[in-house]
Design an enzyme around this catalytic site. Structure first.
Site, PDB file in Angstrom:
ATOM      1  N   ASP A  34       0.829  -1.051  -0.181  1.00 61.12           N
ATOM      2  CA  ASP A  34       0.461   0.122   0.081  1.00 61.12           C
ATOM      3  C   ASP A  34       0.663   1.380  -0.243  1.00 61.12           C
ATOM      4  O   ASP A  34       2.424   1.041   0.103  1.00 61.12           O
ATOM      5  CB  ASP A  34      -0.855   0.066   0.797  1.00 61.12           C
ATOM      6  CG  ASP A  34      -0.487   0.378   2.615  1.00 61.12           C
ATOM      7  OD1 ASP A  34       0.931  -0.644   2.846  1.00 61.12           O
ATOM      8  OD2 ASP A  34      -1.116   0.058   3.258  1.00 61.12           O
ATOM      9  N   TYR A  56       2.705   4.846   0.244  1.00 60.61           N
ATOM     10  CA  TYR A  56       3.365   5.088   1.972  1.00 60.61           C
ATOM     11  C   TYR A  56       2.571   6.196   2.721  1.00 60.61           C
ATOM     12  O   TYR A  56       1.602   6.995   2.415  1.00 60.61           O
ATOM     13  CB  TYR A  56       4.476   6.051   1.708  1.00 60.61           C
ATOM     14  CG  TYR A  56       5.702   5.378   1.137  1.00 60.61           C
ATOM     15  CD1 TYR A  56       6.705   4.202   1.421  1.00 60.61           C
ATOM     16  CD2 TYR A  56       6.165   5.098   0.143  1.00 60.61           C
ATOM     17  CE1 TYR A  56       7.406   3.618   0.973  1.00 60.61           C
ATOM     18  CE2 TYR A  56       7.382   5.089  -1.533  1.00 60.61           C
ATOM     19  CZ  TYR A  56       8.217   4.319  -0.229  1.00 60.61           C
ATOM     20  OH  TYR A  56       8.988   3.105  -0.905  1.00 60.61           O
ATOM     21  N   PHE A  94       6.977   1.907  -4.424  1.00 63.54           N
ATOM     22  CA  PHE A  94       7.615   2.112  -3.756  1.00 63.54           C
ATOM     23  C   PHE A  94       8.794   3.661  -3.963  1.00 63.54           C
ATOM     24  O   PHE A  94       9.179   4.069  -3.566  1.00 63.54           O
ATOM     25  CB  PHE A  94       9.045   1.680  -4.369  1.00 63.54           C
ATOM     26  CG  PHE A  94       8.364   0.019  -4.210  1.00 63.54           C
ATOM     27  CD1 PHE A  94       9.246  -0.534  -2.713  1.00 63.54           C
ATOM     28  CD2 PHE A  94       8.082  -1.249  -4.790  1.00 63.54           C
ATOM     29  CE1 PHE A  94       9.308  -2.518  -2.124  1.00 63.54           C
ATOM     30  CE2 PHE A  94       7.448  -2.108  -3.452  1.00 63.54           C
ATOM     31  CZ  PHE A  94       8.764  -3.485  -2.818  1.00 63.54           C
ATOM     32  N   HIS A 144      11.197  -9.257   0.159  1.00 61.19           N
ATOM     33  CA  HIS A 144      10.617  -7.540   0.196  1.00 61.19           C
ATOM     34  C   HIS A 144      11.921  -6.692   0.677  1.00 61.19           C
ATOM     35  O   HIS A 144      12.978  -7.284   0.752  1.00 61.19           O
ATOM     36  CB  HIS A 144      10.194  -7.860   1.248  1.00 61.19           C
ATOM     37  CG  HIS A 144       8.879  -5.987   1.083  1.00 61.19           C
ATOM     38  ND1 HIS A 144       9.903  -4.860   1.224  1.00 61.19           N
ATOM     39  CD2 HIS A 144       8.380  -6.052   0.437  1.00 61.19           C
ATOM     40  CE1 HIS A 144       8.567  -3.628   0.979  1.00 61.19           C
ATOM     41  NE2 HIS A 144       8.013  -4.203   0.603  1.00 61.19           N
TER      42      HIS A 144
END
Length: 250
Positions: free
Chosen positions: A78, A80, A91, A214
């Site tokens: 989701d 930031y 990202f 991740h």
């Protein structure tokens, strides 16, 4: 404390959110569905209660990267949740915002990728990945909105239904696409890619699916598939070149 001038979602107005023409049917089908209407009701209620929601344009990835131009897909979770960070791309942070730890690890991996030459690199002045999106990298979060200071606050409210359809629409392309799935959350969508390819009567090898942990500092170096050292960016470009596509300038 939240600054009033920080960009944020001010109302539920998808008719005013730009979307590339070839994404419009996918988006409109979702918006008119029961799930889409429930999501709209939820977001209107949260806004009415004064919730600070990011980003201001949840569908921005679908404007910068039309379906016809998608060559690489990077899946995030989701947006930031800090003020001024999210810009509607997985990202990526808004220009001038310090890259968060996961994004710094992404840049670190690009810098050490042995398959990337100088011509495949873009000098990183900040943490905005708009240049990637404009080259055909679909930077798609699973959930497209979040409340300030509350990660995962809008999970399972409906956005995942839309982003699943976006993944399936890309997987149905006849042209080869590279899917970069980092972490369990992104890898949970891997079945959509394989299933869509089977329905289209094509072998799943038409698309390249690369998986790793991740890029978060909590998992980037851990087994079984450390993100740091995965070489995904160079492998993606090698695959695109193998299929007659221009590589990405990372």
């Amino acid at each position: 404390m939240f600054a009033p001038d920080v960009p944020r979602l001010t109302d539920w107005a998808p008719e005013r959110w730009p979307v590339a023409a070839d994404w419009r049917p996918v988006v409109e089908q979702f918006l008119t569905s029961a799930v889409g209407e429930a999501l709209a009701q939820f977001l209107r209620a949260r806004l009415a209660r004064g919730a600070i929601i990011f980003p201001p344009q949840p569908l921005r990835a679908l404007v910068l990267t039309p379906r016809v131009r998608v060559k690489v897909v990077i899946l995030g979770q989701d947006p930031y949740h800090g003020p001024g960070q999210a810009e509607g791309l997985a990202f990526s942070v808004a220009p001038g915002v310090k890259p968060p730890p996961s994004l710094r690890n992404i840049f670190k991996e690009i810098a050490q990728d042995p398959l990337l030459g100088p011509g495949n690199l873009i000098p990183q002045g900040d943490g905005s990945l708009v240049a990637w999106a404009r080259q055909g990298v679909l930077l798609l979060n699973s959930c497209l909105t979040v409340e300030e200071g509350q990660p995962a606050s809008h999970h399972q409210r409906g956005w995942e239904t839309l982003t699943d359809e976006v993944v399936k629409a890309v997987a149905s392309k006849a042209e080869p696409v590279v899917f970069l799935l980092w972490g369990a959350h992104a890898q949970a969508k891997q079945h959509l890619i394989a299933a869509t390819a089977r329905q289209g009567g094509r072998a799943t090898a038409d698309h390249l699916v690369l998986t790793a942990n991740h890029p978060s500092p909590l998992s980037a170096r851990r087994p079984p598939l450390p993100f740091l050292g995965c070489g995904h960016f160079g492998l993606a470009n090698a695959y695109l070149l193998q299929h007659g596509c221009a590589p990405i300038a990372w």
